[in-house]
Every structure is written in C-alpha cells, then in structure tokens.
Scaffold this active site. Structure first.
Site, PDB file in Angstrom:
ATOM      1  N   GLY A 527      34.101  37.566  40.284  1.00 46.18           N
ATOM      2  CA  GLY A 527      34.990  38.678  39.967  1.00 46.18           C
ATOM      3  C   GLY A 527      34.887  39.033  38.505  1.00 46.18           C
ATOM      4  N   ASP A 645      48.654  39.291  31.595  1.00 46.34           N
ATOM      5  CA  ASP A 645      47.828  39.958  32.609  1.00 46.34           C
ATOM      6  C   ASP A 645      48.016  39.290  33.962  1.00 46.34           C
ATOM      7  OD1 ASP A 645      46.134  41.814  33.666  1.00 46.34           O
ATOM      8  OD2 ASP A 645      44.300  40.880  32.960  1.00 46.34           O
TER       9      ASP A 645
END
Ligand SMILES: *[C@@H]1O[C@H](CO)[C@@H](O)[C@H](O)[C@H]1NC(C)=O
Ligand SMILES: *[C@@H]1O[C@H](CO)[C@@H](O)[C@H](O)[C@H]1NC(C)=O
Ligand SMILES: *[C@@H]1O[C@H](CO)[C@@H](O)[C@H](O)[C@H]1NC(C)=O
Ligand SMILES: *[C@@H]1O[C@H](CO)[C@@H](O)[C@H](O)[C@H]1NC(C)=O
Ligand SMILES: *[C@@H]1O[C@H](CO)[C@@H](O)[C@H](O)[C@H]1NC(C)=O
Ligand SMILES: *[C@@H]1O[C@H](CO)[C@@H](O)[C@H](O)[C@H]1NC(C)=O
Ligand SMILES: *[C@@H]1O[C@H](CO)[C@@H](O)[C@H](O)[C@H]1NC(C)=O
Ligand SMILES: *[C@@H]1O[C@H](CO)[C@@H](O)[C@H](O)[C@H]1NC(C)=O
Length: 825
Positions: A527, A645
């Site tokens: 990812g 985040d």
C-alpha cells in the site's frame, strides 16, 4: 414558562419517590451525615448525595448467624456488596446498636447496653458538638471539625479494609508511620479479618504484593512510572493507565487509581485473590475485569531460584540457560521449587587460578521478563549499568528500564517469569563459555562489512566534494554523522553513546531489505501510506516483514531521525504495530515492521465480500482495540504522540482480527512546521481530518478523536466517509431517531441494537465541530466499555469536503499540502 415547584411540594414529591421501604423520614430523605444530636439506630442508614453508597448496620448475605456489622455498601444494586466494615471484630448479636458521636467527639458504635464496640479513636481537640460525620460520594466516611474549616479528623479511606475504591490510596503514610493495606474477610459470610493482605511492599523499587499470613504469595514486579512490569497479561484498561503511584522524599508512597465511575473496585476476596470488578447494568451483576493471580506462574516462587516460569509452556519451570537442576530426580519429579545451579563457574569466581586464561563473563539477555525480587539500585546510567554489574562478583543480573533506572541483583534470582506483555529485558550473568559466541561473530562480521561499505561511500562523497567547487554542506554532515556512528559500531568503543542507541534498534542493511522485497517490486507493494510506500518482504531466515520506504527530503537531521526511531521502537502495546528496526543508508530511510497477514481494516469494511467476516462482536472489539491503542499514544507512552493520520487503512488486523494502529509517531519524524519551505504541510486524509486541522493546520489530541469518530461510524455503517457524506447521513438519521438505516445490514441484529446505537452516539460526539466539545480518548474508551452511563447529546458534526479545504485561506499554499488518499483505495 415553567413555574418553579414550591419547596413544600418538592419535599412531598421526594417523600413519595422514596417509597415505603423505609421506616425513618431521615433515611427517606437520604441524610448523609451524623451529628452529636442525630445518632442513628439499626434501622436507619446514611446515603451519600449521589446515591451510590450507603452506610449503616448490615448482616452479611447468606450468613447463618444474624450478627450485625456497621459498614459501607453499594446502594441500588440487588447484590449485597460491602466495601468497608467498622466493627469487624466486634459484631452485635441483636438490633440494639447505635452509631453516634460520643462525648469525646469520636464516631462510635455502641450496643444496646451502651458498651463501646468500636471508635474512630482519634484525639479530638474540640467539643463533640462541633464534629460531624459525612458519607461522601466517593464512598469515603469522614469525621470533620466544623470549627476548623471542616478539617478532616478521620476518614475511612485512610483505614482500608477489603476493598480499594477509586481515589482511595494504599501505601505508606510517613506522617502516621502506617502502611495501608487491604485485608481479606475470613469468609464470604464472615467479615472478620482473614489471612490475606495486599498492599505496597517496602522494597527499593515499590511493588504491589499479596501476602498470606505475612508470607508473599504474589508480587507485581516494580513500578516503571506507568505500570507494574510483572502484571499478568491483561487487557484491563485500568491496569494499563488508571493506576498511579506517587512518592515524596519523606517516605510516603501511595497507590491509587482513577476511573470515571464509582461502580468499580478492587477487592481482596477471602480466597486471597485480588479481583477488579465493575458493575454491568445489562447483566445486573459484577463483571470481573482482572483477577490476580491469574496463571500458575503468578504464584510467588512457583519455580525455584534461577528458574523461569512461563505459563505458556509445559512444564512451566525451566532453569535459566547455563544452569541445571541441583537435584535432577526431584526436579524431574515435578518439584520445581528446587534450586538451579551454574553449569560453568563464573570467571570472577576463579580469579585465584589466574593462569587458566578464561574469558570475561558475559550476559544472557532474557526478554519480556518479570524481574526477580529484591533488586538493588545503582545510580549508573544505561550504558554503565552492565559494567557496574560485571565489576562486582556478587552481582548476578542487571536490568535497565527507563522510569526505574539501573537495577542489579546479587545472590539468587527468585520469582522470574517470562512472556509478560509489560515485562522487560533482564540480563543474567553467565560464564563466557555459555554465551552464544557464534552469533556474536556474525554480528561483528556483518558490522565490519557494513563499515567497509560505508567507508567506501564516504570516500566517494569526499571525492565528489573535492571535485566540486561548492560543496553541499548538508550531505557532508549526514555522511560525517553516519560515519561516526558506524565507526562506533565497528570499533566497539564503549564511550560512544550512539552505539547503545543502535544496539537497541536493529539496523537492517539496505541490500537485505531490497532483496527481501524483490527490489521493492510492485508485486510486493502492500500500500501507499502518508509517508511512503509499504512493501512485503521476507528475510533470509524466513520472517515476514513489512518495509516502509520513507519518502525523501524530509529535511530531518540524521541524529533526530535515529533518536525518534529508537524512541518509537520502544512503544509497545497490543494495539500498535511493532517496529522491528530501520535502515539508514545514504539517502534511504526505511522502517521495518512486523507483517500483518490480514492487511488493513478498510480491506474488510468496504469490501462487500469480506464485510461478513467482521460480525458485530468483532467490530466492537476492533473499536475498543483502536481506542486503547490511541489512548496509549496520547496518555501512556512517554511521548504523548498525536497520530495525525488515523484512518481505516492505517488500522491493521492480525490473525485474530485484533486491530493494530500503524504509522504512529511518523508525524514526529516529519515535524509540522520547522523547515520553512518543505514542511508547512498538512499531513492527513480527507474524510478523517478535523476542521481545525484541515483548514487551520491546528492539531491536538482532539483531532485524533475526530478521526476516531469517523472510524467508529465507518465500522458501524460499513461505509466510507467520502466528502463527509457519512457524517451528514449519520447526523440526519440521529436527529430523526431512526438510526437503523445507518447500520450495516450485515451486522444488524435486534439483540445488539442498543449497543450499536451507543457506538453511533459516541461516534457523533467525536466528530463535533468544536474540538472542546469532543470527548478525550480516555472518555471514549470508558463510554465504549460502559463505564460511563451518562453520555451527553452530540452537537452538529463538522462536515468538511474537499471544496472547503480548497476554498479557504490555505489556497495559496495548497500545492504544499500533502494529502494522502484523496481518492479512496
Ligand atoms: C430508630 O429510630 C427511629 C426514629 O428515630 C424510630 O422510629 C425507630 O423505631 C428506631 N428503631 C429502632 C429499632 O430503635
Ligand atoms: C448467597 O447464596 C446464593 C445461593 O447459594 C448465592 O447465589 C449467592 O452468591 C450468595 N451470596 C453471597 C454474598 O455469597
Ligand atoms: C448477645 O450477647 C450477649 C453477650 O455478649 C448475651 O448476654 C446476650 O444474651 C446475647 N443476645 C442475644 C439476643 O443472643
Ligand atoms: C456546643 O456545646 C457547648 C456546651 O457544651 C455550647 O456552649 C456551644 O454553644 C455548643 N456549640 C454548638 C455549635 O452547638
Ligand atoms: C488462617 O491461617 C491459620 C494459620 O495458618 C489457619 O489455622 C486458619 O485456618 C487460616 N484461616 C483461614 C480462614 O484460612
Ligand atoms: C521439594 O524440594 C525441596 C528442596 O529439596 C524440599 O524441601 C521439599 O520438601 C520438596 N517438596 C516436595 C513436595 O517433595
Ligand atoms: C580454581 O581454583 C579453585 C581453588 O582455588 C578450584 O577449586 C577450582 O577447581 C579451580 N578452577 C579451575 C577451572 O581450575
Ligand atoms: C558488590 O555487591 C554487594 C551486594 O550488592 C555489595 O554488598 C558490595 O559492597 C559490592 N562490592 C563492591 C566492591 O562494590
């Protein structure tokens, strides 16, 4: 307009509400105090103002005797739960008892013939009519002096019996010289003192102990500033962050805990076990959160000296490497309380035969250990701690833990346990021949190879510098620093402090990581995170890893980077992904993590085929796990990390679907506003960013709470929050009182409706517009686990969309706003 009720009417209503179960009007009105002129008899009680605790006469449930005791118990629950007893040795055999303030000002209990059975027994400097006794909301009974600003003359919290309530303290009181401990009842029907006590032991490093007739039967391991390092592996939030240990230099040491509810306590039961219980309203019963001891290895000294207990192994006891049972027959017969003894004598013990040329003793490293009892303190720092031990022949082990310092042991090592989640590294002294020298050699070889490679790099850099008229200063500094570090690493120079840092964190060679990920091939890409792509790798020895290749040009100095990485690698929590090591070579910065085979939460949540795998129970556990991990970052880790985040794709799942937060701490490596040009950046992801952060760049713990709220709503609904559509939808169904339309049909079940509704409620609280309105993570965790019953109504959430961000003042600098996942994966 409402007309305020007259006092008289309110009085009548109260009387009616109180029902008919009480005999005395004072009881019905919930009187919470006793004065000189208002004693109470057997049928009267005090009720604290919040209505949680009651004080008065009681007979233990199921008791065959009918003896009357005076104590404090929880009101309004169907199970009699007594948390404190006054006349534990002197019960009354009828209902003639009276509790009053005596002529000397003390609180006393007398029987029908006016014989004194119990007294607070303090010296009272004032007339009896100026003291009063009050049952506080905390469950504390206080004797106070009216004439002296309510000075506390005596309180039940300073005279603990079987229960430790929130805010109560155990420990030593330098002023009175007392050591406050819990004492068990004799049996569940007999409140007189039993054989067990629990409290803080007066060791060099404070520990919690349970004794049976003053012989230890369990110990917690020393306190490291946050937790006791030898606790059984527990999920209990309380043990991980509710406890606090305070000490002053005068010898006062106190242990207490705080939690947002009073329906919560620790109790030392008549069987000698310490239970933490909290009231479950839905089950109408006490739920046991923690019980100590919990495994066979928790029993003090389960294995003999120099043996280690592991509850995961059969048999549980094993001699430390390099030691053998003194009596093999006994040991093999299962009598593990026997000693283990050294196979090879220590070098320092044979110094008289100087000519044998033996090598110096070394240390065997044991991980995740409950350290032995009776540590001594050394003032040495982390680097000198091993040396202090080596220099003294009677030293048998050492350990260094931040928050404690250097601990050393001499003589036998007793009560060691391995495989503990809060455990630490323990180094046991053994003869040189017992050390794994082969491995040492490989490390030295690897290090020298690295060193040589490195010198080559530096030479090339230096050559470049000579060729160029204007050298690049930054690059040179980096090279110099790295060079120094490598030199320290290869030369074995003791004084280099960086060496220790490098040792703490395994350094990987770039080439090894490149090979393990097939040269960072796309096929191995797992990812793309906010700080760079992540690849799956496999080390030569077969271990699977996840490698994050940090984007370049962070502007971060090497020194800071190394420091941060070392610190982050120390954060350990079952809901955080573990950092295994790093690689810093040339311009490359890579972080190596444990590999999570189940990938991330979003891969399940938003996939119509995989959604079903996450049933409601699992989803709820995931929510709790994320909350705990985040709480650890915010409150418990010494760094107080704000994630910045947090999103579904940063929540990884292990094989048991336990959530692990990843990418934490990276915001520290990429600081927010230091280097003018490069770093005025908002790191984050649309849909998860709080308004104050997305638009103003302001971040706080409450911006993480916002992201957490979005994740909670995503988990409940199985839908992604694109452009705040999910928040808008959640808010509208909430106001219509029709939340079923929001819930993922895959998990919907009438049975869970209430719980699911609660999660939506909490989610909405987290995404409120004003950061101040949002709860703290600690509160969210408590609300999830139902420790808080009253959840406030949410205000309107902040709906922010890509447009909002693009249209605001930051427009000019939007090209430096680094935003990941603008388009969902
Ligand atoms: C206790 O006191 C109340 C009022 O003061 C009285 O009505 C009640 O009869 C007393 N009970 C006993 C057992 O003495
Ligand atoms: C009293 O006895 C009942 C029935 O045996 C039992 O369920 C309950 O737990 C007992 N209560 C206490 C406090 O021991
Ligand atoms: C209670 O105990 C006393 C002695 O302590 C005794 O004289 C009295 O008869 C007992 N009362 C009852 C009701 O058993
Ligand atoms: C307390 O009692 C004394 C007499 O014993 C009296 O003079 C005084 O006024 C009383 N104080 C209060 C506050 O009732
Ligand atoms: C407490 O210990 C004593 C002495 O060891 C023993 O005689 C007694 O039975 C124990 N009591 C309980 C309740 O276990
Ligand atoms: C176990 O060994 C110890 C030490 O040799 C001995 O004192 C003890 O009696 C033994 N226990 C049993 C149950 O055999
Ligand atoms: C060293 O000397 C001691 C006596 O001084 C002796 O007992 C021991 O066996 C010797 N050890 C070796 C390895 O020679
Ligand atoms: C070695 O350690 C023991 C036990 O801690 C201590 O009593 C002794 O003073 C130490 N010796 C030296 C030389 O420091």
């Amino acid at each position: 307009m409402l007309v305020p009720m007259s006092t008289r009417r309110r009085f009548l209503v109260l009387l009616l509400l109180a029902g008919f179960s009480c005999f005395s009007p004072r009881l019905c009105l919930g009187e919470d105090r006793i004065t000189f002129s208002t004693p109470i008899n057997d049928s009267e009680t005090l009720l604290c103002q919040s209505g949680v605790f009651r004080f008065g006469f009681f007979t233990p449930e199921n008791s065959t005797t009918r003896l009357r005791y005076v104590g404090i118990w929880y009101d309004k629950i169907p199970i009699q739960t007594v948390v404190w007893v006054a006349n534990k040795d002197t019960p009354i055999n009828d209902t003639s008892g009276i509790i009053s303030i005596s002529n000397d000002g003390n609180l006393v209990v007398n029987d029908g013939r006016n014989r004194l059975l119990w007294s607070t027994n303090v010296k009272i400097p004032v007339a009896p009519n100026v003291t009063w006794v009050q049952l506080m909301n905390s469950g504390n009974l206080r004797l106070q002096d009216k004439s002296n600003n309510g000075e506390i003359l005596w309180e039940s919290f300073k005279h603990p019996y079987n229960s430790l309530l929130p805010r109560m303290e155990l420990g030593t009181d330098a002023r009175t010289g007392e050591n406050l401990r819990l004492t068990s009842w004799k049996s569940y029907q007999d409140p007189s003192p039993g054989n067990y006590t629990a409290g803080l032991a007066d060791f060099t490093f404070p520990e919690l102990l349970v004794w049976k007739n003053n012989v230890p039967i369990w110990r917690s391991g020393p306190w490291n500033g946050q937790v006791f390092i030898g606790l059984p592996n527990t999920d209990s939030l309380l043990f991980l962050d509710g406890f606090n240990l305070n000490s002053d230099n005068q010898g006062t040491l106190s242990l207490s805990y705080t939690i947002d509810s009073f329906m919560y306590h620790f109790n030392l039961d008549p069987d000698g076990a310490l239970y933490q219980r909290d009231w479950s309203a839905s089950m109408r019963g006490w739920r046991i959160g923690v019980s100590i001891p919990s495994t066979t290895c928790d029993a003090y000294g389960r294995c003999g000296p120099f043996a280690i207990c592991s509850s995961r192994e059969v048999p549980p006891c094993k001699c430390v490497k390099g030691f053998v049972p003194k009596n093999n027959i006994e040991w093999n017969g299962g009598n593990w309380s026997n000693d283990c003894v050294r196979r090879a004598p220590l070098q320092c013990e044979r110094q008289s035969n100087a000519s044998d040329g033996g090598k110096e003793d070394g240390f065997l490293k044991l991980q995740k250990m409950k350290v032995p009892i009776s540590a001594e303190q050394s003032l040495a720092n982390e680097n000198n701690c091993p040396k202090v031990c080596l220099d003294n022949c009677s030293c048998t082990a050492y350990a260094y833990e931040r928050g404690i310092g250097c601990m050393i042991w001499s003589g036998s090592l007793v009560d060691m346990q391995s495989d503990l989640s809060n455990g630490i590294d323990l180094y046991i002294r053994v003869a040189h021949s017992e050390l794994d020298t082969h491995r040492n050699r490989t490390i030295i070889i690897a290090a020298s190879v690295l060193g040589v490679a490195f010198i080559a790099v530096v030479c090339v850099l230096l050559a470049c510098r000579k060729l160029r008229k204007h050298p690049a200063p930054k690059k040179d500094r980096t090279a110099e620093l790295l060079f120094k570090k490598m030199e320290a690493l290869t030369s074995g120079n003791e004084s280099a402090s960086n060496q220790a840092k490098f040792k703490e964190l395994p350094l990987f060679q770039f080439q090894v990581l490149a090979t393990s990920t097939d040269n960072f091939s796309l096929r191995n890409k797992l990812g793309q995170g906010g700080f760079g792509p992540v690849y799956k790798g496999k080390l030569p020895e077969g271990q699977e890893i996840a490698v994050k290749r940090l984007s370049r040009a962070s502007g971060q100095g090497l020194e800071e980077l190394v420091n941060e990485v070392v610190v982050i690698s120390k954060l350990q929590h079952r809901n955080l992904v573990k950092l295994l090591g790093c690689c810093i070579e040339d311009e490359e910065r890579l972080l190596v993590y444990e590999y999570m085979p189940k990938k991330s939460l979003d891969a399940y949540l938003f996939d119509p085929l995989k959604q079903k795998i996450l049933n409601w129970r699992t989803r709820f556990n995931i929510m709790e796990g994320i909350c705990r991990g985040l709480l650890y970052l915010h409150r418990d880790s010494r760094l107080r990390i704000i994630h910045r985040d947090l999103k579904a794709s940063n929540i990884l799942l292990d094989e048991n679907l336990i959530p692990k937060i990843s990418d934490f701490g990276l915001a520290r490596i990429f600081p927010g506003n230091e280097d003018e040009a490069n770093t005025r950046r908002v790191v984050g992801t649309y849909g998860y960013m709080s308004p104050e952060y997305a638009m103003g760049g302001l971040f706080s713990e409450k911006s993480d709470v916002f992201s957490l709220g979005v994740i909670l709503l995503e988990i409940v609904s199985g839908r992604k929050n694109s452009n705040s559509t999910l928040l808008a939808h959640a808010w509208s169904v909430w106001n219509e009182g029709e939340i079923n339309g929001l819930i993922d049909p895959v998990i919907f079940d009438q049975v869970f409706e209430k719980e699911i509704r609660k999660c939506v409620h909490i989610g909405l609280l987290c995404v409120q517009e004003a950061a101040n309105d949002r709860p703290s993570v600690a509160t969210v965790c408590s609300m999830l686990s139902s420790k808080i019953a009253d959840i406030p109504e949410p205000k309107q959430p902040a709906f922010i969309s890509t447009n909002d961000v693009n249209n605001n003042d930051l427009k000019a600098s939007i090209n430096i706003v680094t935003i990941t996942d603008v388009i969902g994966r």
